[in-house]
Design a protein around this motif. Structure first.
Motif, short mmCIF file in Angstrom:
data_model
loop_
_atom_site.label_atom_id
_atom_site.label_comp_id
_atom_site.label_asym_id
_atom_site.label_seq_id
_atom_site.Cartn_x
_atom_site.Cartn_y
_atom_site.Cartn_z
N ALA A 43 -0.41 -0.02 -2.54
CA ALA A 43 0.92 -0.15 -1.95
C ALA A 43 1.38 -1.61 -1.92
N VAL A 44 0.53 -2.52 -1.44
CA VAL A 44 0.96 -3.92 -1.36
C VAL A 44 1.09 -4.54 -2.76
N ALA A 45 0.27 -4.09 -3.70
CA ALA A 45 0.38 -4.61 -5.07
C ALA A 45 1.69 -4.19 -5.72
N SER A 46 2.24 -3.05 -5.30
CA SER A 46 3.47 -2.54 -5.91
C SER A 46 4.74 -3.17 -5.33
N LEU A 47 4.59 -4.00 -4.31
CA LEU A 47 5.75 -4.60 -3.64
C LEU A 47 5.72 -6.12 -3.88
N PRO A 48 6.48 -6.60 -4.87
CA PRO A 48 6.40 -8.03 -5.21
C PRO A 48 6.89 -8.97 -4.11
N GLU A 49 7.63 -8.45 -3.14
CA GLU A 49 8.07 -9.29 -2.03
C GLU A 49 6.91 -9.69 -1.13
N ILE A 50 5.82 -8.94 -1.21
CA ILE A 50 4.61 -9.29 -0.45
C ILE A 50 3.87 -10.34 -1.26
N MET A 51 3.93 -11.56 -0.79
CA MET A 51 3.42 -12.71 -1.53
C MET A 51 1.92 -12.93 -1.36
N GLU A 52 1.41 -12.63 -0.16
CA GLU A 52 0.00 -12.83 0.13
C GLU A 52 -0.47 -11.72 1.05
N VAL A 53 -1.74 -11.34 0.89
CA VAL A 53 -2.37 -10.33 1.75
C VAL A 53 -3.78 -10.81 2.06
N TYR A 54 -4.11 -10.82 3.33
CA TYR A 54 -5.44 -11.22 3.78
C TYR A 54 -6.02 -10.12 4.65
N ARG A 55 -7.30 -9.76 4.41
CA ARG A 55 -8.02 -8.87 5.32
C ARG A 55 -8.59 -9.77 6.40
N MET A 56 -8.35 -9.43 7.64
CA MET A 56 -8.62 -10.32 8.76
C MET A 56 -9.76 -9.80 9.63
N ALA A 57 -10.31 -10.71 10.42
CA ALA A 57 -11.21 -10.36 11.50
C ALA A 57 -10.41 -10.59 12.78
N GLY A 58 -10.59 -9.75 13.77
CA GLY A 58 -9.88 -9.94 15.03
C GLY A 58 -8.95 -8.77 15.33
N GLU A 59 -7.86 -9.06 16.02
CA GLU A 59 -6.97 -8.01 16.50
C GLU A 59 -6.22 -7.27 15.40
#
Length: 157
Positions: A88-104
């Motif tokens: 899903a995020v790969a198909s949306l070019p407006e999403i410039m960066e994606v990080y898998r996070m630790a925490g909330e």
């Protein structure tokens, strides 16, 4: 790859500042002639230290005046959901960066769109594509500092 020596770090720092510099100028700045400098750059690319050479642009001048940082809380952490989210995020070019996070939050996204209407459209496309437990959006009012250059140590040790 082994640890970068001082010359490699200087080359990387110069390229992060300005990837359009002629090879002769980079070599001069790091103390090498053109051929050894070119060979080091090739090695840095082949080893994955240098991943791309790109031009940076002003998002507002390109019509992307709204930057949003979006926190995503996943409904589950299974492989199927992660794969669907990645698609899903790969198909949306407006999403410039994606990080898998630790925490909330589980994921942090940086999104660039022209305006709130465009963000609302993207939000609907993302939440229609994959179930999400919670979405928290933070709208940037001003970009005060931005760089893609890491603070590489270019001092001799």
């Amino acid at each position: 790859m082994e640890a970068l020596d001082l010359i490699d770090r200087k080359i990387v720092a110069e390229l992060m500042r300005d990837a359009t510099l002629p090879l002769a100028q980079i070599g001069e700045k790091v103390g090498l002639s053109q051929t050894p400098c070119w060979k080091r750059i090739q090695r840095l690319q082949e080893s994955g230290v240098l991943t791309a050479r790109v031009a940076m642009a002003d998002p507002a001048k390109l019509g992307f005046g709204l930057t949003i940082f979006v926190g995503i809380e996943a409904p589950d952490h299974g492989a199927d959901w992660r794969a669907a989210f990645t698609r899903a995020v790969a198909s949306l070019p407006e999403i410039m960066e994606v990080y898998r996070m630790a925490g909330e939050m589980d994921y942090l996204l940086r999104i660039a769109v022209p305006d709130m209407t465009a963000f609302d459209t993207l939000y609907k496309r993302l939440t229609d594509a994959v179930p999400i437990r919670n979405v928290t959006s933070h709208f940037a009012m001003e970009r005060m500092k931005f760089t893609t250059a890491y603070p590489v140590d270019t001092r001799s040790r």
